[in-house]
Design an enzyme around this catalytic site. Structure first.
Site, PDB file in Angstrom:
ATOM      1  N   LYS A  11       0.843  -1.219   0.000  1.00 51.31           N
ATOM      2  CA  LYS A  11       0.000   0.000   0.000  1.00 51.31           C
ATOM      3  C   LYS A  11       0.862   1.246   0.000  1.00 51.31           C
ATOM      4  O   LYS A  11       2.024   1.221   0.412  1.00 51.31           O
ATOM      5  CB  LYS A  11      -0.940   0.026   1.212  1.00 51.31           C
ATOM      6  N   PRO A 103       9.073  -4.033  -0.210  1.00 43.57           N
ATOM      7  CA  PRO A 103      10.226  -3.666   0.619  1.00 43.57           C
ATOM      8  C   PRO A 103       9.949  -3.846   2.112  1.00 43.57           C
ATOM      9  O   PRO A 103       8.824  -3.635   2.566  1.00 43.57           O
ATOM     10  CB  PRO A 103      10.469  -2.193   0.300  1.00 43.57           C
ATOM     11  N   GLY A 106       9.574  -0.498   4.849  1.00 41.39           N
ATOM     12  CA  GLY A 106       9.662   0.549   3.832  1.00 41.39           C
ATOM     13  C   GLY A 106       8.513   1.527   3.838  1.00 41.39           C
ATOM     14  O   GLY A 106       8.457   2.426   3.016  1.00 41.39           O
ATOM     15  N   GLY A 107       7.544   1.356   4.736  1.00 42.89           N
ATOM     16  CA  GLY A 107       6.378   2.240   4.720  1.00 42.89           C
ATOM     17  C   GLY A 107       5.333   1.790   3.714  1.00 42.89           C
ATOM     18  O   GLY A 107       4.437   2.550   3.341  1.00 42.89           O
ATOM     19  N   MET A 108       5.446   0.526   3.245  1.00 42.19           N
ATOM     20  CA  MET A 108       4.471   0.008   2.283  1.00 42.19           C
ATOM     21  C   MET A 108       3.687  -1.166   2.863  1.00 42.19           C
ATOM     22  O   MET A 108       3.016  -1.908   2.150  1.00 42.19           O
ATOM     23  CB  MET A 108       5.164  -0.401   0.985  1.00 42.19           C
ATOM     24  N   ALA A 109       3.772  -1.338   4.184  1.00 43.25           N
ATOM     25  CA  ALA A 109       2.990  -2.340   4.914  1.00 43.25           C
ATOM     26  C   ALA A 109       3.271  -3.765   4.466  1.00 43.25           C
ATOM     27  O   ALA A 109       2.362  -4.600   4.408  1.00 43.25           O
ATOM     28  CB  ALA A 109       1.487  -2.027   4.837  1.00 43.25           C
ATOM     29  N   GLY A 110       4.529  -4.071   4.130  1.00 47.48           N
ATOM     30  CA  GLY A 110       4.890  -5.416   3.676  1.00 47.48           C
ATOM     31  C   GLY A 110       4.622  -6.480   4.728  1.00 47.48           C
ATOM     32  O   GLY A 110       4.069  -7.545   4.429  1.00 47.48           O
ATOM     33  N   GLY A 111       5.002  -6.225   5.961  1.00 50.14           N
ATOM     34  CA  GLY A 111       4.782  -7.199   7.040  1.00 50.14           C
ATOM     35  C   GLY A 111       3.291  -7.391   7.282  1.00 50.14           C
ATOM     36  O   GLY A 111       2.820  -8.530   7.470  1.00 50.14           O
ATOM     37  N   ALA A 113       0.981  -6.984   5.085  1.00 55.86           N
ATOM     38  CA  ALA A 113       0.466  -7.714   3.924  1.00 55.86           C
ATOM     39  C   ALA A 113       0.666  -9.212   4.136  1.00 55.86           C
ATOM     40  O   ALA A 113      -0.244 -10.015   3.888  1.00 55.86           O
ATOM     41  CB  ALA A 113       1.187  -7.252   2.655  1.00 55.86           C
ATOM     42  N   ASP A 145      -2.328  -1.819  10.122  1.00 57.59           N
ATOM     43  CA  ASP A 145      -2.408  -1.806   8.659  1.00 57.59           C
ATOM     44  C   ASP A 145      -2.855  -3.148   8.078  1.00 57.59           C
ATOM     45  O   ASP A 145      -3.005  -3.272   6.861  1.00 57.59           O
ATOM     46  CB  ASP A 145      -1.036  -1.461   8.058  1.00 57.59           C
TER      47      ASP A 145
HETATM   48  O1  C5P Z   1      -0.444  -1.326  14.887  1.00 58.00           O
HETATM   49  P1  C5P Z   1       0.985  -1.515  14.515  1.00 58.00           P
HETATM   50  O2  C5P Z   1       1.671  -2.531  15.367  1.00 58.00           O
HETATM   51  O3  C5P Z   1       1.200  -1.760  13.049  1.00 58.00           O
HETATM   52  O4  C5P Z   1       1.701  -0.131  14.808  1.00 58.00           O
HETATM   53  C1  C5P Z   1       3.100  -0.040  14.910  1.00 58.00           C
HETATM   54  C2  C5P Z   1       3.445   1.195  15.736  1.00 58.00           C
HETATM   55  O5  C5P Z   1       3.113   2.377  14.991  1.00 58.00           O
HETATM   56  C3  C5P Z   1       2.694   1.343  17.046  1.00 58.00           C
HETATM   57  O6  C5P Z   1       3.326   0.647  18.083  1.00 58.00           O
HETATM   58  C4  C5P Z   1       2.761   2.854  17.276  1.00 58.00           C
HETATM   59  O7  C5P Z   1       4.022   3.249  17.769  1.00 58.00           O
HETATM   60  C5  C5P Z   1       2.652   3.394  15.865  1.00 58.00           C
HETATM   61  N1  C5P Z   1       1.265   3.753  15.506  1.00 58.00           N
HETATM   62  C6  C5P Z   1       0.692   4.873  16.070  1.00 58.00           C
HETATM   63  N2  C5P Z   1      -0.592   5.208  15.749  1.00 58.00           N
HETATM   64  C7  C5P Z   1      -1.288   4.478  14.858  1.00 58.00           C
HETATM   65  C8  C5P Z   1      -0.715   3.327  14.251  1.00 58.00           C
HETATM   66  C9  C5P Z   1       0.577   2.994  14.590  1.00 58.00           C
HETATM   67  O8  C5P Z   1       1.315   5.570  16.876  1.00 58.00           O
HETATM   68  N3  C5P Z   1      -2.517   4.831  14.547  1.00 58.00           N
END
Ligand code: C5P
Length: 308
Positions: A11, A103, A106-111, A113, A145
């Site tokens: 994404k 990646p 990478g900010g593309m939510a690979g994990g 996904a 994500d």
């Molecule tokens: O939910 P997830 O584990 O993917 O989020 C990773 C980290 O990103 C969280 O531990 C938090 O530090 C940050 N996060 C946040 N606010 C969100 C989503 C993620 O601060 N809405």
């Protein structure tokens, strides 16, 4: 069925509006997700080793990014499969194989996904027959994500990003992604965002969806969409990785309709006017400072789906 393969997209966030830090450590978001045609594949197979001593869930990773993903119980796909087995109320076994193209960090939510794909694959392999609503609920527990990777298309996420509503779009958009060396930790980028805001004394207020962005999507207007792209995490990503400013500038010089850091970075996304324009931008970006590779993709594409 002895093996199920699921294909799942990366994404890019077209708008990421970040509210103040909540008491639970998350931030309220308005997060416009857009699924693009860079895919991972996850295969869930009945395990080869069924001895009592064998771990119930194993994972192997193949592909360019394989060395950068944990092949143990911390892997998000394993966590998702474990959560699914927990919901079904018993211990299930599976060998997971992840073929990575998205990646890592990478900010593309690979994990995320891979987690979504593992949910769909194991639901099928184990014959659980859980409906999409239940998978969405489990997905939200695994990560903010993950629900979108099931959902696909273009959607707005609220809450911590996990409450999704589908958005109407017209046509297809052409993208270029500049991949960077090394990842950025999402919690660290959110933390830097809070720090920068505190330092500047700014109050972010309640995040709201951008009307010009929603209209551009509805009308399939790439020029308007390029102008409307925003990411509140971008200053934090640039603060932690200043070289990204060169990458963004290089894409702008190559005539991108819009550019931004994808999610928490460090991947940078560029919107192109056409497939040819995207190929030109990708070719030009290959020489840009801090750019490991540039790939083209289109969006929107569907979420996680069984392909074999
Ligand atoms: O939910 P997830 O584990 O993917 O989020 C990773 C980290 O990103 C969280 O531990 C938090 O530090 C940050 N996060 C946040 N606010 C969100 C989503 C993620 O601060 N809405």
């Amino acid at each position: 069925m002895s093996a199920i393969t699921v294909r799942v997209p990366a994404k890019v966030n077209l708008q990421l509006a970040v509210g103040p830090l909540r008491e639970d450590g998350y931030h309220d978001l308005v997060n416009v997700f857009h699924a693009v045609s860079i895919f991972d594949e996850v295969t869930a197979a009945e395990p080869g080793d069924v001895s009592a001593a064998a771990p119930p869930l194993t994972v192997r990773i193949e592909g360019e990014w394989a060395g950068e993903v944990p092949a143990n119980d911390d892997n998000l796909a394993v966590r998702a499969a474990r959560a699914l087995a927990g919901r079904a109320g018993r211990s299930y076994r599976a060998d997971l194989l992840i073929r990575k193209s998205i990646p890592v960090a990478g900010g593309m939510a690979g994990g995320s996904a891979d987690a979504a794909a593992a949910l769909v694959a194991c639901n099928e392999l184990w014959g659980l027959g859980l409906p999409p609503e239940d998978l969405m609920e489990i997905a939200a527990d695994v990560g903010s994500d993950v629900p979108f990777a099931l959902f696909g298309g273009t959607a707005v996420g609220t809450g911590r990003g996990e409450r999704l509503s589908r958005l109407e779009t017209a046509g297809s958009f052409h993208w270029v992604f500049a991949l960077a060396d090394g990842g950025l930790s999402t919690p660290r980028v959110y933390g830097e965002c809070d720090r920068l805001r505190e330092e500047a004394g700014t109050d972010p207020g309640r995040p709201v969806a951008s009307e010009p962005l929603l209209a551009a999507l509805r009308e399939g207007d790439a020029v308007a969409l390029g102008r409307a792209l925003t990411n509140d995490l971008q200053p934090a990503a640039l603060s932690l990785r200043p070289s990204l400013a060169h990458t963004l500038h290089a894409g702008d010089e190559l005539g991108a309709l819009g550019s931004l850091v994808s999610g928490s970075g460090p991947t940078c996304a560029f919107l192109a006017a056409s497939e040819t324009h995207a190929a030109e931008i990708a070719a030009g970006l290959k020489n840009a400072e801090g750019c490991r590779a540039a790939v083209t993709a289109t969006g929107p594409v569907p979420g996680a789906e069984v392909v074999g």
